[in-house]
Every structure is written in C-alpha cells, then in structure tokens.
Write an enzyme that holds these catalytic residues in place. Structure first.
Site, PDB file in Angstrom:
ATOM      1  N   MET A 108      37.539  22.272 -18.714  1.00  0.00           N
ATOM      2  CA  MET A 108      36.783  22.294 -17.456  1.00  0.00           C
ATOM      3  C   MET A 108      35.977  23.572 -17.277  1.00  0.00           C
ATOM      4  O   MET A 108      34.864  23.535 -16.754  1.00  0.00           O
ATOM      5  CB  MET A 108      37.744  22.113 -16.277  1.00  0.00           C
ATOM      6  CG  MET A 108      38.113  20.670 -16.052  1.00  0.00           C
ATOM      7  SD  MET A 108      39.089  20.456 -14.553  1.00  0.00           S
ATOM      8  CE  MET A 108      40.728  20.427 -15.235  1.00  0.00           C
ATOM      9  N   ASP A 114      37.044  34.413 -21.352  1.00  0.00           N
ATOM     10  CA  ASP A 114      38.211  33.688 -21.885  1.00  0.00           C
ATOM     11  C   ASP A 114      38.936  34.630 -22.845  1.00  0.00           C
ATOM     12  O   ASP A 114      38.375  35.634 -23.284  1.00  0.00           O
ATOM     13  CB  ASP A 114      37.763  32.424 -22.636  1.00  0.00           C
ATOM     14  CG  ASP A 114      38.847  31.340 -22.706  1.00  0.00           C
ATOM     15  OD1 ASP A 114      38.702  30.310 -22.043  1.00  0.00           O
ATOM     16  OD2 ASP A 114      39.858  31.558 -23.418  1.00  0.00           O
ATOM     17  N   ASP A 173      41.337  38.661 -20.502  1.00  0.00           N
ATOM     18  CA  ASP A 173      42.660  38.107 -20.219  1.00  0.00           C
ATOM     19  C   ASP A 173      42.851  38.279 -18.715  1.00  0.00           C
ATOM     20  O   ASP A 173      42.895  39.415 -18.214  1.00  0.00           O
ATOM     21  CB  ASP A 173      43.727  38.870 -21.002  1.00  0.00           C
ATOM     22  CG  ASP A 173      45.140  38.350 -20.724  1.00  0.00           C
ATOM     23  OD1 ASP A 173      45.358  37.734 -19.659  1.00  0.00           O
ATOM     24  OD2 ASP A 173      46.025  38.583 -21.572  1.00  0.00           O
ATOM     25  N   ASN A 230      39.462  29.739 -13.058  1.00  0.00           N
ATOM     26  CA  ASN A 230      39.834  28.465 -13.679  1.00  0.00           C
ATOM     27  C   ASN A 230      40.908  28.603 -14.756  1.00  0.00           C
ATOM     28  O   ASN A 230      41.626  27.638 -15.042  1.00  0.00           O
ATOM     29  CB  ASN A 230      38.558  27.852 -14.279  1.00  0.00           C
ATOM     30  CG  ASN A 230      38.838  26.745 -15.270  1.00  0.00           C
ATOM     31  OD1 ASN A 230      39.075  25.613 -14.892  1.00  0.00           O
ATOM     32  ND2 ASN A 230      38.819  27.071 -16.570  1.00  0.00           N
ATOM     33  N   TYR A 287      54.772  25.813 -13.252  1.00  0.00           N
ATOM     34  CA  TYR A 287      53.428  25.243 -13.021  1.00  0.00           C
ATOM     35  C   TYR A 287      53.314  24.813 -11.557  1.00  0.00           C
ATOM     36  O   TYR A 287      52.337  25.141 -10.880  1.00  0.00           O
ATOM     37  CB  TYR A 287      53.186  24.059 -13.967  1.00  0.00           C
ATOM     38  CG  TYR A 287      51.725  23.633 -14.013  1.00  0.00           C
ATOM     39  CD1 TYR A 287      50.792  24.334 -14.763  1.00  0.00           C
ATOM     40  CD2 TYR A 287      51.277  22.518 -13.296  1.00  0.00           C
ATOM     41  CE1 TYR A 287      49.450  23.961 -14.801  1.00  0.00           C
ATOM     42  CE2 TYR A 287      49.939  22.126 -13.325  1.00  0.00           C
ATOM     43  CZ  TYR A 287      49.030  22.850 -14.086  1.00  0.00           C
ATOM     44  OH  TYR A 287      47.697  22.480 -14.115  1.00  0.00           O
ATOM     45  N   LYS A 331      50.826  26.720  -8.900  1.00  0.00           N
ATOM     46  CA  LYS A 331      49.688  25.975  -8.350  1.00  0.00           C
ATOM     47  C   LYS A 331      49.804  25.834  -6.829  1.00  0.00           C
ATOM     48  O   LYS A 331      48.784  25.815  -6.133  1.00  0.00           O
ATOM     49  CB  LYS A 331      49.564  24.615  -9.043  1.00  0.00           C
ATOM     50  CG  LYS A 331      49.155  24.711 -10.521  1.00  0.00           C
ATOM     51  CD  LYS A 331      47.818  25.415 -10.717  1.00  0.00           C
ATOM     52  CE  LYS A 331      47.290  25.358 -12.133  1.00  0.00           C
ATOM     53  NZ  LYS A 331      46.018  26.071 -12.305  1.00  0.00           N
ATOM     54  N   THR A 375      40.788  17.015 -20.918  1.00  0.00           N
ATOM     55  CA  THR A 375      40.447  18.315 -21.509  1.00  0.00           C
ATOM     56  C   THR A 375      41.427  18.582 -22.661  1.00  0.00           C
ATOM     57  O   THR A 375      42.420  17.855 -22.808  1.00  0.00           O
ATOM     58  CB  THR A 375      40.631  19.452 -20.481  1.00  0.00           C
ATOM     59  OG1 THR A 375      42.036  19.555 -20.190  1.00  0.00           O
ATOM     60  CG2 THR A 375      39.848  19.212 -19.208  1.00  0.00           C
TER      61      THR A 375
HETATM   62  N1  LIG Z   1      43.331  19.022 -17.388  1.00  0.00           N
HETATM   63  C1  LIG Z   1      43.963  18.622 -16.300  1.00  0.00           C
HETATM   64  O1  LIG Z   1      44.340  17.449 -16.195  1.00  0.00           O
HETATM   65  C2  LIG Z   1      44.214  19.595 -15.170  1.00  0.00           C
HETATM   66  C3  LIG Z   1      44.708  19.052 -13.964  1.00  0.00           C
HETATM   67  C4  LIG Z   1      44.901  19.897 -12.884  1.00  0.00           C
HETATM   68  C5  LIG Z   1      44.595  21.244 -12.975  1.00  0.00           C
HETATM   69  N2  LIG Z   1      44.136  21.744 -14.162  1.00  0.00           N
HETATM   70  C6  LIG Z   1      43.804  23.176 -14.171  1.00  0.00           C
HETATM   71  O2  LIG Z   1      42.433  23.327 -14.487  1.00  0.00           O
HETATM   72  C7  LIG Z   1      42.247  24.580 -15.179  1.00  0.00           C
HETATM   73  C8  LIG Z   1      41.503  24.313 -16.486  1.00  0.00           C
HETATM   74  O3  LIG Z   1      42.295  23.427 -17.247  1.00  0.00           O
HETATM   75  P1  LIG Z   1      41.786  22.711 -18.600  1.00  0.00           P
HETATM   76  O4  LIG Z   1      42.428  21.383 -18.583  1.00  0.00           O
HETATM   77  O5  LIG Z   1      40.338  22.844 -18.765  1.00  0.00           O
HETATM   78  O6  LIG Z   1      42.594  23.624 -19.641  1.00  0.00           O
HETATM   79  P2  LIG Z   1      42.295  24.059 -21.159  1.00  0.00           P
HETATM   80  O7  LIG Z   1      43.615  24.411 -21.738  1.00  0.00           O
HETATM   81  O8  LIG Z   1      41.478  23.031 -21.838  1.00  0.00           O
HETATM   82  O9  LIG Z   1      41.427  25.395 -20.939  1.00  0.00           O
HETATM   83  C9  LIG Z   1      42.008  26.521 -20.352  1.00  0.00           C
HETATM   84  C10 LIG Z   1      41.305  27.776 -20.847  1.00  0.00           C
HETATM   85  O10 LIG Z   1      41.982  28.887 -20.272  1.00  0.00           O
HETATM   86  C11 LIG Z   1      42.070  29.891 -21.257  1.00  0.00           C
HETATM   87  N3  LIG Z   1      43.154  30.827 -20.969  1.00  0.00           N
HETATM   88  C12 LIG Z   1      44.480  30.628 -21.111  1.00  0.00           C
HETATM   89  N4  LIG Z   1      45.146  31.749 -20.803  1.00  0.00           N
HETATM   90  C13 LIG Z   1      44.225  32.679 -20.440  1.00  0.00           C
HETATM   91  C14 LIG Z   1      44.295  34.018 -20.014  1.00  0.00           C
HETATM   92  N5  LIG Z   1      45.456  34.680 -19.918  1.00  0.00           N
HETATM   93  N6  LIG Z   1      43.144  34.660 -19.709  1.00  0.00           N
HETATM   94  C15 LIG Z   1      41.953  34.028 -19.812  1.00  0.00           C
HETATM   95  N7  LIG Z   1      41.820  32.750 -20.249  1.00  0.00           N
HETATM   96  C16 LIG Z   1      42.954  32.088 -20.547  1.00  0.00           C
HETATM   97  C17 LIG Z   1      42.262  29.143 -22.566  1.00  0.00           C
HETATM   98  O11 LIG Z   1      41.923  29.936 -23.696  1.00  0.00           O
HETATM   99  C18 LIG Z   1      41.347  27.942 -22.367  1.00  0.00           C
HETATM  100  O12 LIG Z   1      40.055  28.187 -22.878  1.00  0.00           O
HETATM  101  C19 LIG Z   1      43.638  25.175 -15.361  1.00  0.00           C
HETATM  102  O13 LIG Z   1      43.875  26.107 -14.331  1.00  0.00           O
HETATM  103  C20 LIG Z   1      44.550  23.965 -15.211  1.00  0.00           C
HETATM  104  O14 LIG Z   1      45.841  24.340 -14.783  1.00  0.00           O
HETATM  105  C21 LIG Z   1      43.954  20.956 -15.257  1.00  0.00           C
END
Ligand SMILES: NC(=O)c1ccc[n+]([C@@H]2O[C@H](COP(=O)([O-])OP(=O)(O)OC[C@H]3O[C@@H](n4cnc5c(N)ncnc54)[C@H](O)[C@@H]3O)[C@@H](O)[C@H]2O)c1
Length: 249
Positions: free
Chosen positions: A18, A37, A60, A87, A155, A159, A190
């Site tokens: 996302m 990232d 980070d 995000n 988690y 959240k 994702t």
């Molecule tokens: N995919 C879903 O269904 C879903 C649903 C609800 C909420 N979310 C939330 O949406 C957000 C994005 O999720 P996504 O599905 O795109 O995840 P993803 O795992 O595809 O991407 C997450 C990104 O965060 C980066 N990351 C991880 N730890 C980090 C850190 N310490 N510092 C900086 N970057 C870091 C990773 O390298 C990755 O590029 C997250 O907060 C997730 O909890 C996702």
C-alpha cells in the site's frame, strides 16, 4: 489530475504494498514525495520510477534520529512537509497470547505504534512552517474490532493504539490547521497479505467480506489522496474504514 498541488509528503513503508501505491498516487496528483522504507533497493527503484518529484531515504520508523533526517531531507529537497502517511507496519507471527514472546510484542508495538508517535512528533514543526498539514496514520480493522484472523495480540494492541494517539494529536493541533486521521483497511492484496494468508485462506477471507473480494492497494490510495488534500479540510480526528463492508456486519 492535480488534487495535491504544492503538497510535500513523507510516506513510510513505501517500498511495496500500500505504501508504494500511495506514493505513486500522491505524485500523480501533483505532490512531491519522500519515499521511505527499510528496504532500500525497492524504495530507491520506486523513487527512480517517480522521477524528479520523488526522493528516497532509508528510514527505520523506530529511529527518532532517522525521522529528523527524513524531515530535514524533505524540507531541503521540496520545502516544508504538509502530508505524512504513517504506513509502515508489520504483523509479527501468528501466535496466541501465551505463545507470544515479550520481545516480539515490543517489536510489533515499536513499529506499528511507537513509530506513529515519533512521526507526529517529528513532522509538526515542519507542518507549522507549511501553514498546516494532514497526518494520515494507517491502522487496520484490527484497530476497530477484534477480528478473527488478527495475527497476534500485539498487532491488535498496536492498531487500537493508533486510534488513540490520532485523536489526541487531532485535538492538539486542530487550531494550527494540522489534521490527523486514521485509516483502517480490511483485507488488502499486498505482500503482507500474501505472506500471512495462503491462496485458500484468501478465498475464505473474501467469503466473509460482503463485497466477496479483497481490496486492492490503489483503492486505499484514493482515500489517502482525499485525506491528504484540501478536499478534507474539515475532517480531523476521525476513523476511515475501508473494508468492503466487513466490519459493518
Ligand atoms: N494488507 C492488509 O490487508 C492490511 C490490512 C490492514 C492494515 N494494514 C496495514 O497497512 C500498512 C501497509 O501494509 P502492507 O499490506 O502494504 O504491508 P507490506 O508488508 O506489503 O509493506 C510494509 C512495508 O513496511 C516496511 N517496513 C517494515 N518495518 C519497517 C520499519 N521498521 N521502518 C520502515 N519501514 C518498515 C516494509 O519494508 C514494507 O515495505 C501496515 O501498517 C499494515 O499493518 C494492512
């Protein structure tokens, strides 16, 4: 389209999923974006794809010094920061409360929760210089309800915590035209989803969604563009659920 003229944004966790979709849409709508990232290779590739309106920094989100560097770089490259999309997030292991180690609990909370505090704390002075701003904190439907499939208690806790700090900051900064809102995605396709759920589980999860499908990252980006833009100028301290009706049942 040009819904974000003059906006300077920082997006965390923007190398994939996302976050990458949000960075692409923000630039497409006229914003300048600092892509951040821990995954430098993918983040740099995205910034290169986006051209002059994007830069990459390895950030980070648990590092306060890293946040200071990100805000300074965004200001130097593009001007005062007017948008933050917090995000970055991780799920942690799929474990019960009794099986979760304290170390893993604290790691999930550091990235999903404490980093949201650091983000707000770090961008406010730049947003004041910009004359206002929009902070969008990414939570989850796991921050609204206790939902089957939430991977672990950290988690859920982290959240839910994003909602609290979002509302607190919204009250603090409303007089300064800094808006703070949270976004609560349901199942979104994702790398995080495909790492957590196998194809059979994704079909099962879709069956629980009234729209009978999972969401796509770009559908969430549409909400992010709205919240980042002046179209949402009177919206602050609110929770925006985007889940195909899952939590309405
Ligand atoms: N995919 C879903 O269904 C879903 C649903 C609800 C909420 N979310 C939330 O949406 C957000 C994005 O999720 P996504 O599905 O795109 O995840 P993803 O795992 O595809 O991407 C997450 C990104 O965060 C980066 N990351 C991880 N730890 C980090 C850190 N310490 N510092 C900086 N970057 C870091 C990773 O390298 C990755 O590029 C997250 O907060 C997730 O909890 C996702």
């Amino acid at each position: 389209m040009n819904r974000l003229p003059g906006k300077v944004a920082i997006v965390t966790g923007a190398a994939q999923g996302m976050g990458a979709a949000h960075a692409r849409r923000l630039v497409a709508e006229g914003a300048k974006v600092l892509v951040t990232d821990v995954n430098a290779a993918a983040g740099e590739a995205l910034a290169a794809e986006l051209g002059d309106n994007a830069r990459f920094l390895r950030l980070d989100v648990t590092s306060e010094a890293g946040w200071a560097e990100a805000v300074a770089l965004a200001e130097q490259a593009f001007g005062p920061v007017s948008v933050l999309v917090a995000n970055a997030g991780i799920t942690g292991s799929n474990v019960s409360t009794v099986d979760m180690s304290l170390a893993e609990f604290e790691k999930v909370c550091a990235i999903n929760q404490t980093a949201v505090f650091l983000g707000i704390k770090s961008v406010v002075s730049s947003m004041l210089r910009a004359g206002g701003g929009s902070i969008v904190n990414i939570s989850s439907i796991s921050g609204i309800v206790s939902i089957y499939g939430t991977p672990n208690p950290a988690y859920a806790a982290s959240k839910f915590a994003v909602r609290g700090i979002t509302k607190f900051a919204a009250m603090e900064y409303a007089p300064h035209k800094i808006r703070v809102n949270s976004v609560h995605p349901g199942y979104i396709r994702t790398p995080m989803m495909t790492a957590t759920l196998n194809p059979e589980q994704i079909v099962l999860a879709s069956g629980n969604v009234p729209m009978h499908r999972v969401g796509e990252p770009d559908e969430v980006s549409s909400l992010i563009v709205f919240l980042a833009s002046d179209e949402s100028a009177f919206i602050t301290g609110t929770e925006h659920i985007i889940d195909g009706g899952l939590t309405a049942q």
